[in-house]
Design a protein around this motif. Structure first.
Motif, PDB file in Angstrom:
ATOM      1  N   UNK A 115       1.017  -1.248  -0.098  1.00 40.82           N
ATOM      2  CA  UNK A 115       0.007   0.184  -0.109  1.00 40.82           C
ATOM      3  C   UNK A 115       0.868   1.170  -0.029  1.00 40.82           C
ATOM      4  N   UNK A 116       1.925   1.217   0.845  1.00 40.24           N
ATOM      5  CA  UNK A 116       2.894   2.442   0.882  1.00 40.24           C
ATOM      6  C   UNK A 116       3.537   2.511  -0.449  1.00 40.24           C
ATOM      7  N   UNK A 117       4.070   1.373  -1.274  1.00 43.32           N
ATOM      8  CA  UNK A 117       4.439   1.339  -2.493  1.00 43.32           C
ATOM      9  C   UNK A 117       3.431   2.116  -3.561  1.00 43.32           C
ATOM     10  N   UNK A 118       2.011   1.933  -3.353  1.00 43.37           N
ATOM     11  CA  UNK A 118       1.202   2.261  -4.232  1.00 43.37           C
ATOM     12  C   UNK A 118       0.901   4.007  -3.972  1.00 43.37           C
ATOM     13  N   UNK A 164      12.535  -3.111   4.595  1.00 41.35           N
ATOM     14  CA  UNK A 164      11.688  -2.611   3.475  1.00 41.35           C
ATOM     15  C   UNK A 164      12.045  -3.161   2.092  1.00 41.35           C
ATOM     16  N   UNK A 165      13.283  -3.237   1.962  1.00 38.20           N
ATOM     17  CA  UNK A 165      13.753  -3.910   0.476  1.00 38.20           C
ATOM     18  C   UNK A 165      13.432  -5.365   0.332  1.00 38.20           C
ATOM     19  N   UNK A 166      13.671  -5.900   1.569  1.00 34.08           N
ATOM     20  CA  UNK A 166      13.256  -7.503   1.627  1.00 34.08           C
ATOM     21  C   UNK A 166      11.673  -7.595   1.367  1.00 34.08           C
ATOM     22  N   UNK A 167      10.869  -6.792   1.953  1.00 32.80           N
ATOM     23  CA  UNK A 167       9.656  -6.929   1.641  1.00 32.80           C
ATOM     24  C   UNK A 167       9.179  -6.372   0.387  1.00 32.80           C
ATOM     25  N   UNK A 168       9.749  -5.384  -0.212  1.00 28.98           N
ATOM     26  CA  UNK A 168       9.458  -5.048  -1.535  1.00 28.98           C
ATOM     27  C   UNK A 168       9.776  -6.310  -2.574  1.00 28.98           C
ATOM     28  N   UNK A 169      10.997  -6.777  -2.452  1.00 32.23           N
ATOM     29  CA  UNK A 169      11.180  -8.076  -3.119  1.00 32.23           C
ATOM     30  C   UNK A 169      10.335  -9.216  -3.102  1.00 32.23           C
ATOM     31  N   UNK A 170       9.563  -9.196  -1.945  1.00 34.54           N
ATOM     32  CA  UNK A 170       8.729 -10.284  -1.723  1.00 34.54           C
ATOM     33  C   UNK A 170       7.500 -10.258  -2.331  1.00 34.54           C
ATOM     34  N   UNK A 171       7.265  -8.724  -2.167  1.00 36.07           N
ATOM     35  CA  UNK A 171       5.938  -8.137  -2.813  1.00 36.07           C
ATOM     36  C   UNK A 171       5.769  -8.416  -4.335  1.00 36.07           C
ATOM     37  N   UNK A 181       1.457  -0.465  -7.791  1.00 35.45           N
ATOM     38  CA  UNK A 181       0.454   0.435  -7.553  1.00 35.45           C
ATOM     39  C   UNK A 181      -0.855   0.072  -8.158  1.00 35.45           C
ATOM     40  N   UNK A 182      -0.801  -0.492  -9.611  1.00 36.82           N
ATOM     41  CA  UNK A 182      -1.846  -0.904 -10.336  1.00 36.82           C
ATOM     42  C   UNK A 182      -2.683  -2.126  -9.733  1.00 36.82           C
ATOM     43  N   UNK A 183      -2.164  -2.999  -9.308  1.00 34.09           N
ATOM     44  CA  UNK A 183      -2.671  -4.070  -8.491  1.00 34.09           C
ATOM     45  C   UNK A 183      -3.200  -3.610  -7.410  1.00 34.09           C
ATOM     46  N   UNK A 184      -2.705  -2.902  -6.501  1.00 30.45           N
ATOM     47  CA  UNK A 184      -3.286  -2.364  -5.185  1.00 30.45           C
ATOM     48  C   UNK A 184      -4.944  -1.528  -5.511  1.00 30.45           C
ATOM     49  N   UNK A 185      -4.576  -0.677  -6.624  1.00 29.23           N
ATOM     50  CA  UNK A 185      -5.917   0.247  -6.883  1.00 29.23           C
ATOM     51  C   UNK A 185      -7.087  -0.891  -7.650  1.00 29.23           C
ATOM     52  N   UNK A 186      -6.364  -1.679  -8.396  1.00 32.69           N
ATOM     53  CA  UNK A 186      -7.341  -2.613  -9.044  1.00 32.69           C
ATOM     54  C   UNK A 186      -8.035  -3.372  -8.067  1.00 32.69           C
ATOM     55  N   UNK A 187      -7.618  -3.748  -6.934  1.00 35.36           N
ATOM     56  CA  UNK A 187      -8.368  -4.251  -5.816  1.00 35.36           C
ATOM     57  C   UNK A 187      -9.426  -3.670  -4.951  1.00 35.36           C
ATOM     58  N   UNK A 198       3.358   5.871  -3.917  1.00 36.01           N
ATOM     59  CA  UNK A 198       4.511   6.619  -4.302  1.00 36.01           C
ATOM     60  C   UNK A 198       5.733   6.814  -3.315  1.00 36.01           C
ATOM     61  N   UNK A 199       5.801   6.373  -2.233  1.00 31.31           N
ATOM     62  CA  UNK A 199       6.774   6.209  -1.156  1.00 31.31           C
ATOM     63  C   UNK A 199       7.871   5.509  -1.626  1.00 31.31           C
ATOM     64  N   UNK A 200       9.173   6.073  -1.282  1.00 36.14           N
ATOM     65  CA  UNK A 200      10.516   5.455  -1.534  1.00 36.14           C
ATOM     66  C   UNK A 200      10.473   4.421  -0.232  1.00 36.14           C
ATOM     67  N   UNK A 201      11.610   3.864  -0.445  1.00 33.78           N
ATOM     68  CA  UNK A 201      12.065   2.733   0.520  1.00 33.78           C
ATOM     69  C   UNK A 201      12.267   3.371   2.097  1.00 33.78           C
ATOM     70  N   UNK A 202      13.051   4.400   1.994  1.00 36.64           N
ATOM     71  CA  UNK A 202      13.181   5.260   3.108  1.00 36.64           C
ATOM     72  C   UNK A 202      12.152   5.884   3.728  1.00 36.64           C
ATOM     73  N   UNK A 203      11.045   6.336   2.929  1.00 37.45           N
ATOM     74  CA  UNK A 203       9.804   7.090   3.451  1.00 37.45           C
ATOM     75  C   UNK A 203       8.992   5.695   3.972  1.00 37.45           C
ATOM     76  N   UNK A 204       9.194   4.652   3.526  1.00 37.93           N
ATOM     77  CA  UNK A 204       8.207   3.420   3.874  1.00 37.93           C
ATOM     78  C   UNK A 204       8.724   3.116   5.205  1.00 37.93           C
ATOM     79  N   UNK A 205      10.197   3.046   5.511  1.00 41.51           N
ATOM     80  CA  UNK A 205      10.842   2.422   6.682  1.00 41.51           C
ATOM     81  C   UNK A 205      10.504   3.334   7.766  1.00 41.51           C
ATOM     82  N   UNK A 206      10.303   4.988   7.447  1.00 39.61           N
ATOM     83  CA  UNK A 206      10.133   5.691   8.718  1.00 39.61           C
ATOM     84  C   UNK A 206       8.534   5.719   8.905  1.00 39.61           C
TER      85      UNK A 206
END
Length: 231
Positions: free
Chosen positions: A169-172, A191-198, A211-217, A174-182
């Motif tokens: 959701x945070x990726x969708x 965060x990088x590990x989670x993004x890779x898994x996502x 982002x497209x998948x999240x918003x399609x949902x 538009x947050x960067x990895x640093x912003x997601x971490x904060x």
């Protein structure tokens, strides 16, 4: 030993634009301008010779435009990360650039400090889209709701753990990895590990597709966090 600098190539047919970019990049000690090209064909030659990390690519140029050059560089397997830098930001142009392999799309009136930050983000492997482009892109990819598309997106998102859903959701947004971490109180490495898994579980290769998948949902712009049926 000196720190490794980010190698940047400028591609634009306007010498005044190139001069302006040269001045902006020259003010950052961690960036190194390795060449300038006036059209896409010249860019192909320079990328092969100079091996830049980041290419700032104009769209409208003679001989070969920026979109064609971006597509060709991807076909050639270049490791350079391409940022489209233009005065135009039509929905179709943005989508075409991303389909061709660009990882960033910035307007030429982007403030110098933001432009330098964008180059650094792209060099780290993060996408960089101007805020206006991100908003329009999300609107474009979520237009004309399709229930079958929503079901498919929900099925993919159901593969994620609760923490991965928060990251998606945070990726969708538009947050960067640093912003997601904060925002999620995690380390950047986590965060990088989670993004890779996502990426793997959603079967996508970039953050725009997440982002497209999240918003399609059903968790689109204007939907409060937690209201989507998959959260």
């Amino acid at each position: 030993m000196s720190a490794v600098r980010i190698r940047v190539l400028i591609v634009d047919d306007d010498p005044l634009v190139r001069a302006g970019l040269r001045m902006i990049l020259g003010g950052a000690q961690d960036l190194e301008l390795v060449g300038e090209a006036a059209d896409g064909q010249e860019a192909l030659d320079l990328v092969a010779r100079e091996l830049p990390d980041v290419v700032l690519m104009d769209i409208r140029m003679p001989r070969m435009d920026g979109l064609a050059a971006t597509r060709r560089l991807r076909e050639l397997g270049t490791a350079a990360r391409i940022v489209i830098l233009t005065t135009f930001d039509t929905d179709e142009m943005v989508l075409t650039a991303l389909r061709h392999g660009a990882v960033g799309f910035l307007l030429k009136d982007t403030p110098p400090a933001e432009l330098v930050l964008a180059v650094r983000r792209v060099a780290r492997g993060e996408p960089s889209l101007s805020s206006s482009v991100t908003t329009r892109l999300i609107a474009a990819v979520t237009a004309s709701p399709d229930t079958s598309r929503q079901r498919a997106a929900l099925a993919l998102l159901d593969r994620l753990t609760a923490r991965e859903r928060e990251v998606a959701l945070a990726v969708s947004e538009g947050l960067t990895n640093s912003e997601i971490a904060a925002s999620l109180y995690m380390g950047v490495a986590t965060v990088k590990t989670h993004v890779g898994s996502v990426f793997a579980k959603l079967e996508v290769s970039n953050r725009v597709q997440v982002a497209r998948c999240v918003h399609d949902a059903g968790t689109g712009p204007g939907t409060e966090r937690g209201q989507g049926s998959w959260v």
